[in-house]
Scaffold this motif. Sequence first.
Motif, PDB file in Angstrom:
ATOM      1  N   MET A 185       0.974  -1.289  -0.405  1.00  0.00           N
ATOM      2  CA  MET A 185       0.057  -0.288  -0.375  1.00  0.00           C
ATOM      3  C   MET A 185       1.048   1.405  -0.180  1.00  0.00           C
ATOM      4  O   MET A 185       1.880   1.126   0.668  1.00  0.00           O
ATOM      5  N   ALA A 186       0.306   2.381  -0.613  1.00  0.00           N
ATOM      6  CA  ALA A 186       1.035   3.421  -0.466  1.00  0.00           C
ATOM      7  C   ALA A 186       0.046   4.830  -0.518  1.00  0.00           C
ATOM      8  O   ALA A 186      -1.065   4.450  -1.291  1.00  0.00           O
ATOM      9  N   GLU A 187       0.556   5.494  -0.096  1.00  0.00           N
ATOM     10  CA  GLU A 187      -0.324   6.911   0.053  1.00  0.00           C
ATOM     11  C   GLU A 187       0.557   8.083  -0.857  1.00  0.00           C
ATOM     12  O   GLU A 187       1.452   8.101  -0.873  1.00  0.00           O
ATOM     13  N   ASN A 188      -0.339   8.329  -1.158  1.00  0.00           N
ATOM     14  CA  ASN A 188       0.216   9.771  -2.023  1.00  0.00           C
ATOM     15  C   ASN A 188       1.112   9.264  -3.017  1.00  0.00           C
ATOM     16  O   ASN A 188       2.020  10.045  -2.769  1.00  0.00           O
ATOM     17  N   GLY A 189       1.397   8.632  -3.690  1.00  0.00           N
ATOM     18  CA  GLY A 189       2.108   8.153  -4.008  1.00  0.00           C
ATOM     19  C   GLY A 189       3.349   7.061  -3.733  1.00  0.00           C
ATOM     20  O   GLY A 189       2.900   6.591  -2.813  1.00  0.00           O
ATOM     21  N   PHE A 190       4.800   6.782  -4.505  1.00  0.00           N
ATOM     22  CA  PHE A 190       5.094   5.494  -4.883  1.00  0.00           C
ATOM     23  C   PHE A 190       5.910   6.756  -2.752  1.00  0.00           C
ATOM     24  O   PHE A 190       7.066   6.775  -3.547  1.00  0.00           O
ATOM     25  N   ARG A 191       6.053   5.611  -2.173  1.00  0.00           N
ATOM     26  CA  ARG A 191       7.589   6.734  -0.825  1.00  0.00           C
ATOM     27  C   ARG A 191       8.532   5.613  -0.873  1.00  0.00           C
ATOM     28  O   ARG A 191       9.369   6.057  -0.531  1.00  0.00           O
ATOM     29  N   ASN A 192       7.878   4.594  -0.684  1.00  0.00           N
ATOM     30  CA  ASN A 192       9.190   3.242  -0.070  1.00  0.00           C
ATOM     31  C   ASN A 192       8.804   2.560  -0.746  1.00  0.00           C
ATOM     32  O   ASN A 192       7.839   1.376   0.022  1.00  0.00           O
ATOM     33  N   LEU A 193       9.548   3.049  -2.167  1.00  0.00           N
ATOM     34  CA  LEU A 193       9.948   1.530  -2.739  1.00  0.00           C
ATOM     35  C   LEU A 193      11.237   1.027  -2.435  1.00  0.00           C
ATOM     36  O   LEU A 193      11.505   1.440  -1.626  1.00  0.00           O
ATOM     37  N   LEU A 194      10.958  -1.042  -2.641  1.00  0.00           N
ATOM     38  CA  LEU A 194      11.615  -1.532  -1.739  1.00  0.00           C
ATOM     39  C   LEU A 194      12.578  -1.935  -3.042  1.00  0.00           C
ATOM     40  O   LEU A 194      12.732  -3.089  -4.456  1.00  0.00           O
ATOM     41  N   TRP A 195      13.810  -1.506  -3.357  1.00  0.00           N
ATOM     42  CA  TRP A 195      14.476  -2.191  -4.079  1.00  0.00           C
ATOM     43  C   TRP A 195      15.421  -3.572  -4.131  1.00  0.00           C
ATOM     44  O   TRP A 195      15.443  -3.965  -2.802  1.00  0.00           O
ATOM     45  N   HIS A 200       4.481  -6.597  -4.626  1.00  0.00           N
ATOM     46  CA  HIS A 200       4.277  -6.305  -6.389  1.00  0.00           C
ATOM     47  C   HIS A 200       5.094  -6.115  -6.773  1.00  0.00           C
ATOM     48  O   HIS A 200       5.896  -4.935  -6.592  1.00  0.00           O
ATOM     49  N   PRO A 201       6.207  -7.232  -6.934  1.00  0.00           N
ATOM     50  CA  PRO A 201       7.202  -6.522  -7.627  1.00  0.00           C
ATOM     51  C   PRO A 201       7.095  -6.107  -9.353  1.00  0.00           C
ATOM     52  O   PRO A 201       6.802  -6.383 -10.071  1.00  0.00           O
ATOM     53  N   MET A 202       8.125  -5.237  -9.617  1.00  0.00           N
ATOM     54  CA  MET A 202       8.381  -4.616 -11.091  1.00  0.00           C
ATOM     55  C   MET A 202       9.394  -4.782 -11.456  1.00  0.00           C
ATOM     56  O   MET A 202      10.474  -4.594 -10.124  1.00  0.00           O
ATOM     57  N   VAL A 203       9.605  -5.306 -12.201  1.00  0.00           N
ATOM     58  CA  VAL A 203      11.556  -5.770 -12.578  1.00  0.00           C
ATOM     59  C   VAL A 203      11.771  -4.916 -13.790  1.00  0.00           C
ATOM     60  O   VAL A 203      11.585  -4.275 -14.795  1.00  0.00           O
ATOM     61  N   ASP A 255     -10.164   7.760   0.550  1.00  0.00           N
ATOM     62  CA  ASP A 255     -10.050   7.360  -1.093  1.00  0.00           C
ATOM     63  C   ASP A 255      -9.050   6.577  -1.115  1.00  0.00           C
ATOM     64  O   ASP A 255      -8.206   6.426  -1.110  1.00  0.00           O
ATOM     65  N   VAL A 256      -9.567   4.777  -1.305  1.00  0.00           N
ATOM     66  CA  VAL A 256      -7.981   4.056  -1.509  1.00  0.00           C
ATOM     67  C   VAL A 256      -8.541   3.713  -3.415  1.00  0.00           C
ATOM     68  O   VAL A 256      -9.836   3.146  -4.016  1.00  0.00           O
ATOM     69  N   VAL A 257      -7.547   4.014  -4.248  1.00  0.00           N
ATOM     70  CA  VAL A 257      -7.539   3.690  -5.607  1.00  0.00           C
ATOM     71  C   VAL A 257      -7.052   2.293  -5.717  1.00  0.00           C
ATOM     72  O   VAL A 257      -5.719   2.429  -4.853  1.00  0.00           O
ATOM     73  N   GLU A 258      -7.226   0.978  -6.494  1.00  0.00           N
ATOM     74  CA  GLU A 258      -6.857   0.391  -6.834  1.00  0.00           C
ATOM     75  C   GLU A 258      -6.811   0.602  -7.817  1.00  0.00           C
ATOM     76  O   GLU A 258      -6.792   0.609  -9.171  1.00  0.00           O
ATOM     77  N   ILE A 259      -4.987   0.210  -8.066  1.00  0.00           N
ATOM     78  CA  ILE A 259      -4.171  -0.170  -9.783  1.00  0.00           C
ATOM     79  C   ILE A 259      -4.071  -1.379  -9.631  1.00  0.00           C
ATOM     80  O   ILE A 259      -3.799  -2.315  -8.860  1.00  0.00           O
ATOM     81  N   ASP A 260      -4.781  -1.664 -10.691  1.00  0.00           N
ATOM     82  CA  ASP A 260      -4.770  -3.247 -11.191  1.00  0.00           C
ATOM     83  C   ASP A 260      -3.574  -2.763 -13.171  1.00  0.00           C
ATOM     84  O   ASP A 260      -3.868  -2.296 -14.220  1.00  0.00           O
ATOM     85  N   ILE A 261      -2.200  -3.324 -13.114  1.00  0.00           N
ATOM     86  CA  ILE A 261      -1.199  -2.451 -13.952  1.00  0.00           C
ATOM     87  C   ILE A 261      -1.717  -3.493 -15.190  1.00  0.00           C
ATOM     88  O   ILE A 261      -2.107  -3.427 -16.394  1.00  0.00           O
ATOM     89  N   LEU A 262      -1.923  -4.377 -14.785  1.00  0.00           N
ATOM     90  CA  LEU A 262      -2.128  -5.842 -16.338  1.00  0.00           C
ATOM     91  C   LEU A 262      -3.625  -5.421 -16.706  1.00  0.00           C
ATOM     92  O   LEU A 262      -3.736  -5.530 -18.115  1.00  0.00           O
ATOM     93  N   ASN A 263      -4.573  -5.624 -16.509  1.00  0.00           N
ATOM     94  CA  ASN A 263      -5.802  -4.690 -16.415  1.00  0.00           C
ATOM     95  C   ASN A 263      -6.098  -3.608 -16.953  1.00  0.00           C
ATOM     96  O   ASN A 263      -7.308  -3.507 -17.268  1.00  0.00           O
ATOM     97  N   LEU A 299      -2.627   4.084  -2.723  1.00  0.00           N
ATOM     98  CA  LEU A 299      -2.965   3.628  -3.815  1.00  0.00           C
ATOM     99  C   LEU A 299      -2.261   2.156  -3.142  1.00  0.00           C
ATOM    100  O   LEU A 299      -1.474   1.251  -2.786  1.00  0.00           O
ATOM    101  N   VAL A 300      -3.305   0.973  -3.865  1.00  0.00           N
ATOM    102  CA  VAL A 300      -2.983  -0.124  -3.791  1.00  0.00           C
ATOM    103  C   VAL A 300      -2.740  -0.327  -4.799  1.00  0.00           C
ATOM    104  O   VAL A 300      -3.571  -0.070  -6.041  1.00  0.00           O
ATOM    105  N   PHE A 301      -2.074  -2.361  -5.165  1.00  0.00           N
ATOM    106  CA  PHE A 301      -1.942  -3.033  -6.064  1.00  0.00           C
ATOM    107  C   PHE A 301      -2.811  -4.507  -6.520  1.00  0.00           C
ATOM    108  O   PHE A 301      -2.523  -4.961  -5.554  1.00  0.00           O
ATOM    109  N   VAL A 302      -3.332  -4.227  -7.035  1.00  0.00           N
ATOM    110  CA  VAL A 302      -4.203  -5.103  -7.047  1.00  0.00           C
ATOM    111  C   VAL A 302      -4.103  -6.165  -8.435  1.00  0.00           C
ATOM    112  O   VAL A 302      -3.167  -6.398  -9.384  1.00  0.00           O
TER     113      VAL A 302
END
Lengths: 432, 442
Positions: free
Chosen positions: A1-11, A83-86, B270-278, B325-328
């Motif tokens: 979960m992130a609040e107001n954008g992505f501030r705490n990415l884990l590399w 939720h990893p991204m490469v 507001d809980v914003v769900e982000i579904d990247i794949l969809n 922001l949450v990722f689905v």
Amino acid sequence: MAENGFRNLLWFMGVVEDRRDPRKMGRLRIRCFDIHPDSKEDVPTETLPWAIPVIGSYDFNYKPPIEGSWVFGFFLDGDDAQHPMVLGVMPGMPTTFHNSTQGFNGKSDINPKPDDAYNPDVNRLARGEEPGETHLAVQHVTLEDIEPKPPYNAQYPYNKVQETESGHVFEMDDSPASERINIRHRKGTYLEVGPTGTQTNKIVGDGVTIIERNGKVLIKGASDVTIRGTSNIKVESDCNLTVDGTMTTNVHGDYRLNVGGGIYMNSGDIFSQKSSSIKQEAYLDSYNLFARQHIVSQSEVGNIHIYANTGFISAYANTDVRIENGGNTYFNTTGKYNIKSADNIAIDGTKIDLNTSGAVEVDPGYTVYVRGTLTDFVSPSGKAQHSKDTIRTGLGKPIDRKFPFETVYDEETYSSIIDPPDTGHSDVDEGA
Amino acid sequence: MAENTFDIGFGGISNATLSHYHKKNAPPFNIANYITELSFSESIDSPALMGQMKLLDSSGLIDNFPIIGEEIFNLTYVDFFGNEISQEFLIYSVSDAVPGEQQNFMYYTLNFVSAHHFLDVSRKVQKSYQNLTVKEIIQLIFDEYLVDETRFPNSNNEIEIEDTAGIQTIVIPSLRPIEAINFLSRRSFSDVNKSSNYHFYQTREKFKMKTHEQMIKDGRPKAIEYTYNPALLASEISDRDDGMNNLLKLEIPNRLNTIREIASGAMITDVVEIDILNKQMIHNPYTYKDTFQDYTHNEKSVRFPHTNKFRQDFFEADGMSKSHLVFVDSERPNQRYIDIIAPRTSNLYYHSEFTLSVEIYGRNDLFVGDVIKLGIFEFEESSSKQPELNKSFSGYWLVNSIDHTIEIDKTYKCKLKLSKDLAHGDNSGVSTIAELTSEFEG
């Protein structure tokens, strides 16, 4: 979960363990160092979350890194790490043989190959090292006569290579003085553009070229085409063949020319045909020969036959008609035989023998001269002096032939009736 | 009713021993006489009991025993009611050492923590759990990583976990066991308690993983009642039990803070769900106003924090000040971010907005996560009429933390931090009153 954008990415840094994304969207399962354990019992590969690739090339058809690749990325949800991204791959040199039972190893049997230990991930073709371990060795062995030797002379870091796990290769080689482009299928089919711009296109399987619209080919130099099998060319519309120079067609077998319409052959010079035997047939209509000058028909050792099976034979000349031969001359007809001249008729012979079952009528409009001794004579009153058999002996037996009859061709070889013109070109066969 | 002769507020150490970790069979060393003050704390936000004891050491215990930071500390203490509790801790640090003036003794502090904390900091969970409820996963992690009966046979390894809904597959990403359980508690959803505001904590009794709603439900029926009469001296109290149930101190650290409330997103988010794949972004607006009646509150009748006009002007008119922001991941069902995040955010905030700090005489039957009931009179000038209870401060309070202090003079006191999500309300106020009847009485 992130609040107001992505501030705490884990590399993270990790190893690709699975790229068989069931959704076929390029995702990867990555075991991340210090986040996931070595043990596949504790965390089986199939429980790793799918990492979504960030494609820096903006090309959605990117090539997912193969199992065993070291990659770098981040978790969107920070320390939760679900939720990893490469972002990309990191080249290296494997120094251990892979063990797919352990984590951080590719389970693919392709990479790292056992013999790839101590070889950098950078492709051999890009490194320019041990190219004999690559497809080039095969290419040298299977070289065709007309196929140029591979122009490969890559120097690191100029050769940009993409090689797939099955062996397809795409090279963009900027090595100084050895610039090349090579696209190669694992089976050996390739298209290679060498440093001089020479292009080789070799197809080891069947080749098919389809152009949906118009096509043009311009070859500014000479062109050689060798087809080792049967060749079929079908033009579904008109075909125009223009040859600015001489066209030579050598056919070692038969040459069959089948034309549904007419054949119109025009030549600015002589039209010469030469064959062991020539047969021409107009099976529906006339056969016409026209020459501005002479028409010469010559048979060297055989006969010349002219037959009109159902019609007549006419010969017309504005000037003389000459029939000369070294032997006898026979005119044989079942009808009347008429000789008419607007001028005198002269018959010269050592002997003139008139033999008829009917009367011999001499009906001159003027005086009849008989020179020499007149021995036998029939008077106008019909009194005979000698038998007619005695008179016919000098003419011999009449020809026993009736139309139509089959033409008999002489199989003997005979020489040219006309010498071929001097074209200034040597015969192809002689050149070959 | 206690039938003892202890003074009000009595509490004492029955047994306090140190043992070498590597020589468990050796007789323990009694340090009860060294201790001048002992305190420890528990909290619904802490998964470990931690404490400290001040020692007056005139025998060179620290060097002769010696204390090297791996000693097992067994403590037994008793309260006014004669209830005794024994616990096992580990010494992990020595601090604040001060030599005596004649160098014939030394003051220092030994810091201790429950043994589970040692296991926690020395272990890491890197494991996947497939097709289990969060409750089952937490139980597995607890048993595997936080229980070691070989090394710590006297530890209390009981855990009480509230039910969670939904089967999940999850990889614990290299977290310490307690971090992993906290991580899971943040992802837990309860079909029963809609706030999903789970807490993992350790009491002197056992570990618990519960929502604050369930704590209130369980705690209200057995809530101990306290009154507040600061002028009343213990000697003047005729009923000893009444004396034990008198607040010694009362402070109000937080009453309300509207600025913090707006910024927190507790009222509207507001809980914003982000579904990247969809390729989907879905907004899920949430307002506390629409849902607060679904939650179990401390009080039966609660007063909504704001008037409609203020709520509309400052919480809703300018959009949402907070979003999540949450990722689905559609391949991992039952994540239920929408159901968890916003309600949890609201309930966490409102349980921190109205808090009390009180001091009571120590008792061993009160734990964090329990509920106490306060009877506090109006803070008004005395009048002739019978004083009335203050509706805001009286009522049910959730015990968030307890700091236990046992002093050398055998007094045992506890400082409690109490919270109440919404104040008791009535129709005389400016705001809405909501009557909550469901499950109020447990």
